[in-house]
Design a protein around this motif. Structure first.
Motif, PDB file in Angstrom:
ATOM      1  N   ASN A 331      13.604   1.006  17.972  1.00 20.84           N
ATOM      2  CA  ASN A 331      12.802   2.086  17.371  1.00 20.84           C
ATOM      3  C   ASN A 331      11.698   2.524  18.339  1.00 20.84           C
ATOM      4  O   ASN A 331      11.446   3.716  18.503  1.00 20.84           O
ATOM      5  CB  ASN A 331      12.148   1.600  16.076  1.00 20.84           C
ATOM      6  N   ARG A 334      13.212   4.627  20.969  1.00 18.59           N
ATOM      7  CA  ARG A 334      13.715   5.913  20.466  1.00 18.59           C
ATOM      8  C   ARG A 334      12.599   6.868  20.052  1.00 18.59           C
ATOM      9  O   ARG A 334      12.736   8.073  20.145  1.00 18.59           O
ATOM     10  CB  ARG A 334      14.666   5.673  19.288  1.00 18.59           C
ATOM     11  N   TYR A 335      11.476   6.304  19.566  1.00 25.10           N
ATOM     12  CA  TYR A 335      10.403   7.190  19.065  1.00 25.10           C
ATOM     13  C   TYR A 335       9.222   7.308  20.027  1.00 25.10           C
ATOM     14  O   TYR A 335       8.161   7.763  19.644  1.00 25.10           O
ATOM     15  CB  TYR A 335       9.940   6.720  17.676  1.00 25.10           C
ATOM     16  N   ASP A 360       3.864   0.622  20.821  1.00 25.44           N
ATOM     17  CA  ASP A 360       4.301   1.731  21.694  1.00 25.44           C
ATOM     18  C   ASP A 360       3.221   2.793  21.754  1.00 25.44           C
ATOM     19  O   ASP A 360       2.294   2.802  20.936  1.00 25.44           O
ATOM     20  CB  ASP A 360       5.630   2.320  21.188  1.00 25.44           C
ATOM     21  N   ILE A 365       2.669   7.675  13.374  1.00 28.93           N
ATOM     22  CA  ILE A 365       3.171   8.039  12.031  1.00 28.93           C
ATOM     23  C   ILE A 365       1.980   8.371  11.128  1.00 28.93           C
ATOM     24  O   ILE A 365       0.985   7.642  11.121  1.00 28.93           O
ATOM     25  CB  ILE A 365       3.945   6.847  11.416  1.00 28.93           C
ATOM     26  N   LEU A 373       8.227   3.515   4.834  1.00 32.49           N
ATOM     27  CA  LEU A 373       9.150   3.420   5.979  1.00 32.49           C
ATOM     28  C   LEU A 373      10.274   2.410   5.784  1.00 32.49           C
ATOM     29  O   LEU A 373      11.355   2.567   6.338  1.00 32.49           O
ATOM     30  CB  LEU A 373       8.375   3.038   7.255  1.00 32.49           C
ATOM     31  N   TYR A 378      14.735   6.250   4.361  1.00 29.12           N
ATOM     32  CA  TYR A 378      13.499   7.040   4.475  1.00 29.12           C
ATOM     33  C   TYR A 378      13.217   7.290   5.954  1.00 29.12           C
ATOM     34  O   TYR A 378      13.158   6.363   6.762  1.00 29.12           O
ATOM     35  CB  TYR A 378      12.307   6.303   3.848  1.00 29.12           C
ATOM     36  N   ARG A 379      13.072   8.539   6.308  1.00 28.25           N
ATOM     37  CA  ARG A 379      12.742   8.885   7.695  1.00 28.25           C
ATOM     38  C   ARG A 379      11.606   9.888   7.686  1.00 28.25           C
ATOM     39  O   ARG A 379      11.529  10.741   6.805  1.00 28.25           O
ATOM     40  CB  ARG A 379      13.924   9.560   8.401  1.00 28.25           C
ATOM     41  N   VAL A 380      10.761   9.809   8.712  1.00 26.73           N
ATOM     42  CA  VAL A 380       9.671  10.789   8.811  1.00 26.73           C
ATOM     43  C   VAL A 380      10.287  12.120   9.254  1.00 26.73           C
ATOM     44  O   VAL A 380       9.995  13.170   8.710  1.00 26.73           O
ATOM     45  CB  VAL A 380       8.603  10.304   9.818  1.00 26.73           C
ATOM     46  N   SER A 385      15.613  11.277  13.850  1.00 28.13           N
ATOM     47  CA  SER A 385      16.253   9.980  13.642  1.00 28.13           C
ATOM     48  C   SER A 385      17.739  10.065  13.935  1.00 28.13           C
ATOM     49  O   SER A 385      18.305   9.250  14.655  1.00 28.13           O
ATOM     50  CB  SER A 385      16.012   9.525  12.203  1.00 28.13           C
ATOM     51  N   GLY A 390      19.845   7.015  14.714  1.00 33.65           N
ATOM     52  CA  GLY A 390      19.310   6.182  13.620  1.00 33.65           C
ATOM     53  C   GLY A 390      20.130   6.317  12.343  1.00 33.65           C
ATOM     54  O   GLY A 390      20.721   7.367  12.087  1.00 33.65           O
ATOM     55  N   THR A 391      20.150   5.260  11.575  1.00 31.98           N
ATOM     56  CA  THR A 391      20.868   5.304  10.295  1.00 31.98           C
ATOM     57  C   THR A 391      19.888   5.409   9.130  1.00 31.98           C
ATOM     58  O   THR A 391      20.300   5.640   7.993  1.00 31.98           O
ATOM     59  CB  THR A 391      21.691   4.014  10.092  1.00 31.98           C
ATOM     60  N   GLY A 392      18.608   5.159   9.393  1.00 31.38           N
ATOM     61  CA  GLY A 392      17.613   5.168   8.318  1.00 31.38           C
ATOM     62  C   GLY A 392      17.577   3.841   7.566  1.00 31.38           C
ATOM     63  O   GLY A 392      16.888   3.715   6.553  1.00 31.38           O
ATOM     64  N   GLY A 394      17.323   0.776   9.419  1.00 25.73           N
ATOM     65  CA  GLY A 394      16.799  -0.263  10.324  1.00 25.73           C
ATOM     66  C   GLY A 394      15.634  -1.052   9.749  1.00 25.73           C
ATOM     67  O   GLY A 394      15.671  -2.282   9.663  1.00 25.73           O
ATOM     68  N   LEU A 395      14.583  -0.354   9.321  1.00 27.03           N
ATOM     69  CA  LEU A 395      13.384  -1.062   8.847  1.00 27.03           C
ATOM     70  C   LEU A 395      13.617  -1.757   7.510  1.00 27.03           C
ATOM     71  O   LEU A 395      12.982  -2.770   7.219  1.00 27.03           O
ATOM     72  CB  LEU A 395      12.183  -0.114   8.766  1.00 27.03           C
TER      73      LEU A 395
HETATM   74  P1  ADP Z   1      15.947   5.094  11.730  1.00 30.96           P
HETATM   75  O1  ADP Z   1      17.327   4.657  11.867  1.00 30.96           O
HETATM   76  O2  ADP Z   1      15.791   6.460  11.200  1.00 30.96           O
HETATM   77  O3  ADP Z   1      15.131   4.825  12.931  1.00 30.96           O
HETATM   78  P2  ADP Z   1      14.348   3.034  10.533  1.00 30.96           P
HETATM   79  O4  ADP Z   1      14.446   2.426   9.207  1.00 30.96           O
HETATM   80  O5  ADP Z   1      14.486   2.140  11.709  1.00 30.96           O
HETATM   81  O6  ADP Z   1      15.399   4.194  10.543  1.00 30.96           O
HETATM   82  O7  ADP Z   1      12.947   3.753  10.630  1.00 30.96           O
HETATM   83  C1  ADP Z   1      12.536   4.593   9.577  1.00 30.96           C
HETATM   84  C2  ADP Z   1      11.656   5.702  10.088  1.00 30.96           C
HETATM   85  O8  ADP Z   1      10.445   5.135  10.546  1.00 30.96           O
HETATM   86  C3  ADP Z   1      12.217   6.418  11.276  1.00 30.96           C
HETATM   87  O9  ADP Z   1      13.078   7.458  10.874  1.00 30.96           O
HETATM   88  C4  ADP Z   1      10.980   6.932  11.940  1.00 30.96           C
HETATM   89  O10 ADP Z   1      10.582   8.136  11.323  1.00 30.96           O
HETATM   90  C5  ADP Z   1       9.931   5.891  11.623  1.00 30.96           C
HETATM   91  N1  ADP Z   1       9.699   4.962  12.763  1.00 30.96           N
HETATM   92  C6  ADP Z   1      10.225   3.746  12.937  1.00 30.96           C
HETATM   93  N2  ADP Z   1       9.768   3.176  14.063  1.00 30.96           N
HETATM   94  C7  ADP Z   1       8.920   4.050  14.612  1.00 30.96           C
HETATM   95  C8  ADP Z   1       8.086   4.038  15.782  1.00 30.96           C
HETATM   96  N3  ADP Z   1       8.055   3.012  16.629  1.00 30.96           N
HETATM   97  N4  ADP Z   1       7.328   5.140  16.024  1.00 30.96           N
HETATM   98  C9  ADP Z   1       7.338   6.192  15.185  1.00 30.96           C
HETATM   99  N5  ADP Z   1       8.094   6.234  14.058  1.00 30.96           N
HETATM  100  C10 ADP Z   1       8.874   5.198  13.774  1.00 30.96           C
END
Ligand code: ADP
Length: 448
Positions: A331, A334-335, A360, A365, A373, A378-380, A385, A390-392, A394-395
């Protein structure tokens, strides 16, 4: 019974005999006088005991007086009867109190109603659910207090097989299922039971949303793949260059489906398996591995560093811990826009626990998104993503794994500055590295 008659009859017999004896010696009149005095005395004694009994009946709380003879027997038996009645009364009232206490502390709301639907009794839970107060509302018609037309129609219908789902009149955030149970015919009484189904309703909504989300996530790549396949089918002679491009896009979409299915299976496995294996996990070496992987993923676009406390190992499932940490690292890559910095740290916390933190210098956010999150899908920024693979989920997986290790996920973020995602574990999960075999051991063994 014989014992009862024996005393009075023997008294009368004795008196008659004595009177006859006196009559024979002193004359008939004397005998009659003795008989009258004896009978009068006996009558007086009986009336006296009757008066004592009468006085006692006026105030039965006191214990019965003592007496001799038949009256003594009567008082004794009456006393026994009264005592056994009192015992039974105490027992019943103690049982009733116990029942009221048990019903009173039930999580379900219970209201006892009479034949006219007036409240006779209610427990604590019912007070909150219906917004009722016993000191004010007992004796009132429940339909005057719970002003809801559906409730009142249902109550009047008295269909004991029919339940009613209702928003709790006394707590709007709760959903109740109401049931009526008949208690007695004469006097007609019934019990209104309210069961709180808020959590079940919430879980049902979560499940519905989840199925809708999964379907939505799968539909897009499947539609793309089907579209390509239809185009191929219509081509007589496919252009090899275009064909190759299409194949690459097909692979991308299939990868997306595979990643989604993999994440769904991981989540299902985590939810289905309550036990987490307790093996010593060499996190410092795991951090080294994650650093290499992060650099590979970043293709040199970020400055990535790592530091790890070599004395801290973790007790847990290596496979799960790797899965959680790699999610946080990927993550961050990627972000975080190219040129950004990413820092991996494995260190002991001040509270005695230990944490793996990924910091990072990415986009950050906004605070309102942070608590959500870890919700599934849930994605921002949905587009961002998806574009980064991303699959949404991960977290959601990360949070699950950390919680299975009694830890928590700490998220700190500032828009424009970056974020820190830290997996924090309690002291009990922190273990020292296993002791390395002694250097002297081998030569000693050889010498032997
Ligand atoms: P995804 O597969 O979309 O990354 P996650 O569950 O891993 O799904 O993360 C959910 C959302 O949290 C992401 O879509 C992103 O918007 C936000 N996010 C996660 N990690 C970060 C990060 N390091 N910096 C900014 N936003 C993040």
């Amino acid at each position: 019974m014989l014992a009862f008659w024996w005393r009075p009859l023997s008294f009368v017999a004795l008196l008659a005999f004595f009177s006859l004896f006196i009559g024979a010696i002193l004359g008939r009149v004397s005998g009659l006088v003795v008989l009258s005095i004896g009978l009068g005395w006996g009558l007086f004694l009986h009336l006296h005991q009757l008066a004592r009994l009468y006085a006692w009946l006026g105030k039965p709380g006191r214990s019965l007086p003592n007496a001799e003879g038949s009256w003594g027997e009567v008082f004794y038996r009456l006393n026994k009867l009264v005592r056994s009645h009192l015992d039974a009364e105490h027992r019943v009232s103690a049982e009733l109190e116990q029942m009221q206490q048990a019903t009173g502390s039930l999580p379900d709301g219970v209201v006892i109603l009479d034949g006219h639907n007036s409240i006779l009794w209610l427990n604590n839970a019912a007070q909150g659910m219906f917004g009722l107060r016993p000191e004010r509302d007992i004796g009132q018609f429940v339909s005057y207090l719970v002003r809801n037309s559906r409730f009142n129609e249902w109550l009047v219908a008295e269909d004991y097989n029919q339940t009613l789902t209702l928003t709790a009149p006394g707590a709007q955030e709760k959903t109740l299922v109401l049931r009526l149970v008949p208690l007695s015919r004469e006097p007609q009484m019934k019990m209104l039971i309210a069961h709180d189904i808020t959590e079940i309703t919430r879980l049902e909504a979560v499940r519905r949303d989840f199925v809708a989300n999964v379907s939505h996530e799968l539909r897009t790549p499947v539609t793309v793949i089907v579209g390509f396949l239809e185009t191929f089918a219509e081509m007589d002679q496919p252009d090899p260059v275009q064909f190759k491009q299409h194949i690459a896009l097909l692979r991308e979409q299939s990868d997306r489906i595979r990643r989604l299915v993999d994440d769904l299976l991981t989540l299902a496995r985590l939810e289905g398996d309550s036990e987490v294996s307790d093996e010593p996990v060499n996190v410092p070496s795991l951090v080294e591995r994650l650093l290499g992987e992060a650099r590979g993923l970043s293709h040199g676009q970020h400055e990535i560093t790592a530091e790890a406390d070599g004395r801290a190992w973790l007790l847990g499932s290596e496979h799960e811990i790797y899965s959680a940490f790699t999610n946080l690292v990927s993550n961050a890559v990627r972000y975080t826009p190219p040129g950004g910095r990413i820092r991996l740290r494995w260190l002991e916390r001040e509270d005695g626990g230990v944490e793996f933190a990924v910091t990072d210098s990415g986009e950050g956010i906004e605070p309102q998104h942070i608590p959500r999150l870890t919700e599934r899908f849930y994605r921002v920024d949905r587009g961002r993503s998806r574009a980064s693979g991303g699959t949404g989920l991960g977290l959601a997986i990360v949070k699950h794994i950390i919680q299975r290790h009694q830890g928590r996920l700490r998220i700190e973020s500032t828009v424009g500055k970056g974020s820190t995602f830290a997996a924090c574990f309690p002291h009990e999960r922190l273990i020292p590295p296993p002791v390395a075999p002694s250097v002297d051991a081998e030569p000693q063994a050889d010498a032997a």
